[in-house]
Design an enzyme around this catalytic site. Structure first.
Site, PDB file in Angstrom:
ATOM      1  N   ASP A   1       0.789  -1.231   0.000  1.00  0.00           N
ATOM      2  CA  ASP A   1       0.000   0.000   0.000  1.00  0.00           C
ATOM      3  C   ASP A   1       0.824   1.286   0.000  1.00  0.00           C
ATOM      4  O   ASP A   1       0.310   2.363   0.310  1.00  0.00           O
ATOM      5  CB  ASP A   1      -0.949   0.005   1.210  1.00  0.00           C
ATOM      6  CG  ASP A   1      -2.135  -0.921   0.978  1.00  0.00           C
ATOM      7  OD1 ASP A   1      -2.661  -0.932  -0.152  1.00  0.00           O
ATOM      8  OD2 ASP A   1      -2.521  -1.641   1.918  1.00  0.00           O
TER       9      ASP A   1
ATOM     10  N   ASP B   1      -6.503  -3.961  -5.879  1.00  0.00           N
ATOM     11  CA  ASP B   1      -6.156  -2.655  -5.300  1.00  0.00           C
ATOM     12  C   ASP B   1      -4.733  -2.215  -5.650  1.00  0.00           C
ATOM     13  O   ASP B   1      -4.431  -1.018  -5.734  1.00  0.00           O
ATOM     14  CB  ASP B   1      -6.282  -2.687  -3.761  1.00  0.00           C
ATOM     15  CG  ASP B   1      -7.459  -3.489  -3.254  1.00  0.00           C
ATOM     16  OD1 ASP B   1      -7.859  -4.447  -3.935  1.00  0.00           O
ATOM     17  OD2 ASP B   1      -7.961  -3.174  -2.167  1.00  0.00           O
TER      18      ASP B   1
HETATM   19  N1  GLY Z   1      -7.334  -1.189  -0.439  1.00  0.00           N
HETATM   20  C1  GLY Z   1      -8.238  -1.692   0.508  1.00  0.00           C
HETATM   21  C2  GLY Z   1      -9.622  -1.276   0.264  1.00  0.00           C
HETATM   22  O1  GLY Z   1      -9.948  -0.711  -0.764  1.00  0.00           O
HETATM   23  O2  GLY Z   1     -10.441  -1.518   1.137  1.00  0.00           O
END
Ligand code: GLY
Length: 408
Positions: free
Chosen positions: A122, A183
């Site tokens: 992330d 994601d």
């Molecule tokens: N990247 C995690 C979410 O969108 O919840």
């Protein structure tokens, strides 16, 4: 009902039909009531910035989501720590109020230890809207160098056998070593930034390799996608689709689909590769075909109760940002019209304007429905992308100052 009102309420499904029939939605674009749309969006942006101005001075950590309308916090930023300084930067650009700049700098600073975090994919979410933006807006090299360091941490998660960036887990932990999630497409632009800044191709090469792997394995013939795809971490061989935040391995979690729309559009902007653009369109067309006339995505387009199930407005505002880019890149106005409908609808039906308690701007978002964690709450990324989307419409140059909207 006036023509204007009717146009605003035209279903996205109708727009998708027009798109698949090869007709451009020019008629809808020309009959869009520009003045009323602009007014609605400006009011929503003003509301969001006023809310932030009232709440942010009392915030000393990173909002992760609301409980009974009040923010709950993470001290290290979890995966969402970039969105709070990101929102503050956008609020500064919208209002010109230097208090937002001061707060943005202080908040971004708290993410410093995370630039060396190799335990998560992330880092793009964490460092793009906060540190890359801080560098773009202040010119202070400290932010640029930290963002490049975060990109160096991120590429340590690249699996060359499978040509993917691992999503979750410490690098020493075999659990989830072959797990890839949609994601991650949104974390790739930090790598494009690092190549741009250093001249070292490896960052962008890894981003492109990951995007090709995702394109090959996640995208179903109808344009829907699963949240997760698992690979054998040793051989890199594909195992199959899965999910964590969606309903099932064969369903389509709406926020994951939105990350895909925005992420594939962005990697196309950085590479010029037409196949990435085609994939972004495919994902967008699918999501738009599943939107109901209220223009607020259901949490999973293929959950058994869908579309009559809980909403996720965050999926809507994320997708709207991607659609605005997609409209420019494809010269297809129907994507812009759809983005405007989504942003307008969320501004009219999902904001917290009637609450005296709410600390966030956007309500009706869902973090993790299967875990019953954060169902129809507020989430910091919804507030961030609402503002990004609206400012892209009201004054694209302002957003371009904060995040690089250019194409190769
Ligand atoms: N990247 C995690 C979410 O969108 O919840």
């Amino acid at each position: 009902m006036s023509v204007t009102r009717r146009t605003l309420l035209t279903t996205a499904a109708g727009a998708a039909v027009a798109a698949s029939a090869g007709t451009s939605a020019v008629a809808s674009a020309t009959t869009f009531d520009q003045a009323s749309t602009t007014r609605t969006l400006r009011q929503a942006a003003d509301y969001a910035v006023a809310k932030l101005g009232a709440v942010a001075p009392g915030v000393t950590a990173f909002p992760v989501g609301t409980k009974f309308e009040k923010w709950t916090y993470s001290n290290n930023g979890d995966w969402v720590g970039g969105f709070w300084p990101g929102q503050l930067w956008l609020a500064w650009l919208h209002s010109g109020d230097d208090r937002f700049k001061t707060l943005a700098l202080a908040s971004a600073e708290k993410l410093a230890p995370r630039q060396n975090d190799t335990g998560t994919h992330d880092l793009g979410f964490l460092f793009y809207p906060s540190w890359v933006t801080a560098w773009r807006l202040t010119g202070d090299d400290k932010w640029r160098a930290g963002a490049v360091q975060a990109a160096s941490s991120l590429i340590k998660r690249y699996n060359p056998a499978g040509k993917f960036i691992r999503a979750w887990g410490a690098l020493t932990d075999p659990k989830d070593a072959g797990r890839v999630i949609m994601d991650t497409m949104m974390n790739l632009d930090l790598l494009s930034f690092a190549t741009q800044q250093t001249g070292d191709r490896q960052y962008l090469d890894i981003a492109v390799a990951h995007a090709r792997t995702a394109q090959r394995n996640f995208v179903r013939p109808d344009g829907s996608t699963p949240h997760v795809f698992d690979f054998d971490p040793v051989t890199g061989a594909p195992i199959g689709p899965n999910t964590v935040q969606g309903y099932s391995p064969t369903s389509c979690w709406s926020r994951g689909q939105a990350w895909g729309v925005y992420g594939f559009t962005t990697i196309h902007r950085r590479t010029g590769d037409p196949e990435f653009l085609a994939t972004a369109r495919k994902l967008a067309d699918y999501a738009l075909s599943r939107l109901t006339s209220d223009h607020v995505p259901v949490w999973d387009y293929l959950a058994p109760q869908a579309p009559n199930d809980v909403k996720d407005a965050s999926a809507g505002v994320i997708m709207a940002c991607g659609l605005l880019d997609l409209a420019e890149l494809t010269h297809r106005t129907q994507y812009r019209d759809s983005a405007l409908r989504i942003l307008t609808a969320i501004s009219q039906t999902c904001l917290t304007t009637k609450s005296t308690r709410a600390e966030a701007s956007v309500a009706r978002c869902t973090r993790n429905r299967p875990a019953e964690d954060g169902v129809e709450v507020s989430l910091p990324y919804a507030d961030y992308y609402l503002l990004e989307g609206i400012l892209r419409v009201l004054d694209r140059r302002k957003v371009d100052r904060a995040v690089d909207l250019s194409s190769v």
